[in-house]
Enzyme design. Structure first.
Site, PDB file in Angstrom:
ATOM      1  N   CYS A 116      -5.734  -6.601   0.144  1.00  0.00           N
ATOM      2  CA  CYS A 116      -6.499  -5.851  -0.854  1.00  0.00           C
ATOM      3  C   CYS A 116      -7.745  -5.198  -0.268  1.00  0.00           C
ATOM      4  CB  CYS A 116      -6.865  -6.746  -2.032  1.00  0.00           C
ATOM      5  SG  CYS A 116      -7.574  -8.332  -1.563  1.00  0.00           S
ATOM      6  N   GLN A 152     -16.046  -9.669  -2.019  1.00  0.00           N
ATOM      7  CA  GLN A 152     -14.734  -9.793  -2.640  1.00  0.00           C
ATOM      8  C   GLN A 152     -14.746 -10.718  -3.853  1.00  0.00           C
ATOM      9  OE1 GLN A 152     -12.800  -9.480   1.738  1.00  0.00           O
ATOM     10  NE2 GLN A 152     -11.358 -10.178   0.189  1.00  0.00           N
ATOM     11  N   HIS A 176     -13.282  -5.565  -5.737  1.00  0.00           N
ATOM     12  CA  HIS A 176     -13.837  -5.777  -4.400  1.00  0.00           C
ATOM     13  C   HIS A 176     -14.761  -4.611  -4.042  1.00  0.00           C
ATOM     14  CE1 HIS A 176     -11.252  -9.104  -3.993  1.00  0.00           C
ATOM     15  NE2 HIS A 176     -10.456  -8.704  -3.027  1.00  0.00           N
TER      16      HIS A 176
END
Length: 340
Positions: free
Chosen positions: A130, A157, A243
């Site tokens: 991600c 994150q 994030h």
């Protein structure tokens, strides 16, 4: 004529989001099946305006199915993905299991769509980490213009990157801090996450970096350019979803901030919100539920030749996972299977 699509791990955060996005983007399907482990058998999940009842992954036959979007861990993927691929179903895998296999393409559709044609070697396509996915969307158009030499990135994150357990731990710990009789020690994370930040994601490696940091290095090289040098520090923060990344980029050629801003505004998958005033930037809370990768705080770095700084924010359950997988499915359909 549409596709027959299986979503594996349909009861998890990413699996549910995959179903939502397939419906939202009106992906051309003839049939969609939700698969999960035996303990989730019979669980109902939403797919657009309809409800799907989860079937047992252990006994499911992938023969005749076009694509399977896997949103389970590496161990389950290792057990079930090869069988699905052998049955003729193209696996789009969200785990880290296949990302570094040279025979399996690692794809962010805005960055390296041409790699999709490499799927046929093993009938599997890998979805990147991600934190990497959102960064490379921003790096690629800039790299095409001025050639990136080096990237220094610090990530912020969210706990949803650690799954439902991560979200629950932040929620429970936050409440417990205001209740002196309700102690919630760390379980999913290594230290308290509520009102704290933890510079540790995934396991430590021999050189002192964590595996999350190593992933960003290896995946950026595989997706964008193996010549790019990357160093990362990955930090877990008490944010539920989204994030964020502070990215410092050194180029071979000069690229001024105004041209960089224009390039990013025109690039696919990016939304530039960059005003030098209070609130003229995007924070993770504002990106939740959105498809875009948001770029703010674009500015020259005067401490090096040809340097830029930028702030990059994205919904990690979407662009970082489920959306990217669905975009790969769309790319595969458009460029290869051509049914929908």
């Amino acid at each position: 004529m549409g596709y027959r699509v299986a979503v594996v791990g349909a009861t998890g955060n990413v699996g549910r989001e995959m179903l939502n996005i397939l419906a939202e983007r009106q992906f051309p399907t003839d049939e969609v099946v939700a698969l999960a482990s035996r303990r989730s058998l019979g669980t109902e999940v939403s797919y657009g305006d309809t409800t799907l009842t989860c079937k047992d992954l252990d006994t499911f036959d992938f023969t005749g199915w076009d694509m399977a979007l896997f949103a389970v861990g590496s161990e389950a993927t290792k057990k079930y993905a090869p069988g699905a691929a052998k049955a003729g179903c193209v696996v789009i895998d969200n785990s880290s299991l296949y990302r570094y296999d040279p025979d399996i393409p690692l794809i962010v559709p805005e960055v390296n769509p041409e790699a999709v044609h490499g799927y046929a070697k093993k009938n599997i396509i890998a979805n990147p980490n991600c934190s990497t996915a959102q960064m490379v969307v921003a790096l690629k158009p800039l790299h095409d213009r001025a050639t990136i030499k080096r990237v220094v990135v610090s990530t912020y994150q969210s706990v949803s990157g650690a799954g439902k357990e991560g979200i629950d731990e932040l929620w429970d710990q936050t409440k417990s801090i205001y209740n002196p009789t309700d102690d919630k020690p760390p379980q999913k994370f290594t230290k308290q996450i509520a009102f704290n930040v933890i510079p540790h994601i995934d396991v430590f490696m021999e050189d002192g970096s964590t595996k999350e940091e190593w992933k960003m290095v290896a995946e950026t090289k595989k997706i964008v350019d193996p010549k790019i040098k990357v160093t990362a520090t990955c930090v877990r923060v008490p944010v539920f979803v989204g994030h964020s990344e502070a990215v410092n980029i050194e180029f071979e050629d000069h690229l001024d901030e105004d041209e960089a801003r224009d390039i990013l505004r025109e690039a696919p998958g990016i939304m530039v919100i960059d005003k030098r005033e209070d609130g003229g930037y995007v924070s993770p809370v504002e990106c939740v539920g959105d498809f875009a990768t948001f770029i703010s705080r674009i500015r020259q770095d005067s401490t090096i030749d040809n340097g830029l700084n930028l702030w990059c924010v994205s919904d990690n359950l979407r662009k970082g996972a489920a959306l990217n997988a669905v975009q790969i499915a769309e790319l595969l359909g458009r460029e290869v299977l051509k049914k929908g």
